[in-house]
Enzyme design. Sequence first.
Site, PDB file in Angstrom:
ATOM      1  N   CYS A 176     126.462  48.954 -17.877  1.00  0.00           N
ATOM      2  CA  CYS A 176     126.513  47.824 -19.137  1.00  0.00           C
ATOM      3  C   CYS A 176     126.084  46.609 -18.725  1.00  0.00           C
ATOM      4  O   CYS A 176     125.223  45.866 -19.184  1.00  0.00           O
ATOM      5  CB  CYS A 176     127.906  47.820 -19.796  1.00  0.00           C
ATOM      6  SG  CYS A 176     128.670  49.495 -19.984  1.00  0.00           S
ATOM      7  N   HIS A 180     123.780  43.244 -20.057  1.00  0.00           N
ATOM      8  CA  HIS A 180     124.789  42.263 -20.714  1.00  0.00           C
ATOM      9  C   HIS A 180     125.525  41.286 -19.589  1.00  0.00           C
ATOM     10  O   HIS A 180     126.689  40.841 -19.785  1.00  0.00           O
ATOM     11  CB  HIS A 180     125.608  42.997 -21.383  1.00  0.00           C
ATOM     12  CG  HIS A 180     125.406  43.568 -22.666  1.00  0.00           C
ATOM     13  ND1 HIS A 180     124.851  42.794 -23.801  1.00  0.00           N
ATOM     14  CD2 HIS A 180     125.206  45.036 -22.993  1.00  0.00           C
ATOM     15  CE1 HIS A 180     124.141  43.717 -24.593  1.00  0.00           C
ATOM     16  NE2 HIS A 180     124.323  45.018 -24.186  1.00  0.00           N
ATOM     17  N   ARG A 224     128.236  51.515 -31.978  1.00  0.00           N
ATOM     18  CA  ARG A 224     127.519  50.506 -30.868  1.00  0.00           C
ATOM     19  C   ARG A 224     127.700  51.029 -29.237  1.00  0.00           C
ATOM     20  O   ARG A 224     126.765  51.184 -28.644  1.00  0.00           O
ATOM     21  CB  ARG A 224     128.174  49.144 -31.101  1.00  0.00           C
ATOM     22  CG  ARG A 224     127.817  48.208 -30.210  1.00  0.00           C
ATOM     23  CD  ARG A 224     126.556  47.590 -30.323  1.00  0.00           C
ATOM     24  NE  ARG A 224     125.470  48.594 -29.585  1.00  0.00           N
ATOM     25  CZ  ARG A 224     124.125  48.829 -29.460  1.00  0.00           C
ATOM     26  NH1 ARG A 224     123.555  47.967 -30.576  1.00  0.00           N
ATOM     27  NH2 ARG A 224     123.274  49.491 -29.032  1.00  0.00           N
ATOM     28  N   CYS A 228     124.740  52.537 -26.955  1.00  0.00           N
ATOM     29  CA  CYS A 228     124.318  51.742 -25.484  1.00  0.00           C
ATOM     30  C   CYS A 228     124.273  53.072 -24.540  1.00  0.00           C
ATOM     31  O   CYS A 228     123.517  52.898 -23.667  1.00  0.00           O
ATOM     32  CB  CYS A 228     125.363  50.774 -25.396  1.00  0.00           C
ATOM     33  SG  CYS A 228     125.449  49.160 -26.001  1.00  0.00           S
TER      34      CYS A 228
END
Lengths: 267, 103
Positions: A176, A180, A224, A228
């Site tokens: 992730c 991010h 969401r 992802c």
Amino acid sequence: MIPRRMAATMLAAGVALGASAQSSPEAEIAKYREALAAGNPAELWEARGEDLWKQKRGPKNASLEACDLGKGAGVVKGAYAEMPRYFADADRVMDLETRLAHCMVTLQGFRFEDATKRVFGAGTNRSDFESLAAWITSEARGTTMNVALAHPKEREAYQLGEKMFYFRGGPHDFACATCHGESSKRIRLQDLPNLTEKAGAQLAYTTWPAYRVSQGELRTFQWRLNDCYRQQRFPDLKFASDASIALTTFLARNANGAAFNAPAIKR
Amino acid sequence: MADPMRIRAAERDGVVNVKILMSHEMETGQRKDASGKIVPAHFISKVTATHQGKTVLSAQWGTAVAKNPFLEFNFKGGKKGEKIAVTWEDNKGETRTDETTIN
């Protein structure tokens, strides 16, 4: 669905861009977002969700009004800002959607498999979860995010979520944090929030669920994360799984202190 | 039966601002589904707004309007407490009417 709403607005943005060549792409994107926000179709989901919450359904012909979202049976106002949280009756940390599935099983008498048959809607096949989440989260708008981590299982979920956030894997060796973990990056029109910083984490978490213009659907936080994972080419993130709840707990807790501001509208 | 519309109407200095959200698929008839078949066109073709029974907006729509359309317009002469009714009709003959009170 071709995002026609977007196309029209982008045309307008393009004209504006020509007039003031100095304005940054980010400023133009902000203008585009502003134009969209005037009439957020998320309201249609909110109305449907409120109706669903009060409707008597399932084998037990019961409404969800007795569902305890953590602030007492039937208390909806502000409940989302304190989720995920530990629920003693299920002996488990749950996010909103997992809790709703739990209530559909315990109160309405659905089988879990039946209740979660359609967790993400498509076109006229609406998802009850998306509608319910739209309404319940709208009842938390303006409430300060406050995920307490008071229970050991909540802390455990947070730590697991943190590990998952930085865990690299899959064919692209992605975590992730790959997308991010840095500021001021974007993919096409989408800003990539830096979730390792307070401001980024707060802005991202407090604007989900959201109406996705490109899909014409209201999407929840479970969606969401699911998407992802798809983009990372990870295995499917199972709906209401401990893994999905752990990652949600990590991200929700990092947004503590910010005012919740969803359902929002996104590209 | 189609989902209800969300209508808001607010009067300021003699001008009423009306905001309408409609729930509709607005299929263009140009898309294909997973099996390659054309998804038949399904769109709102006519929108009418009335104030106390008198038409204040009438529109013919086509496939260029987005899914879940949002419509905003102003008109003069409305007062607080009066009624606004909005009706749409689509190309399959389905119709829906909702109303609200100006505030």
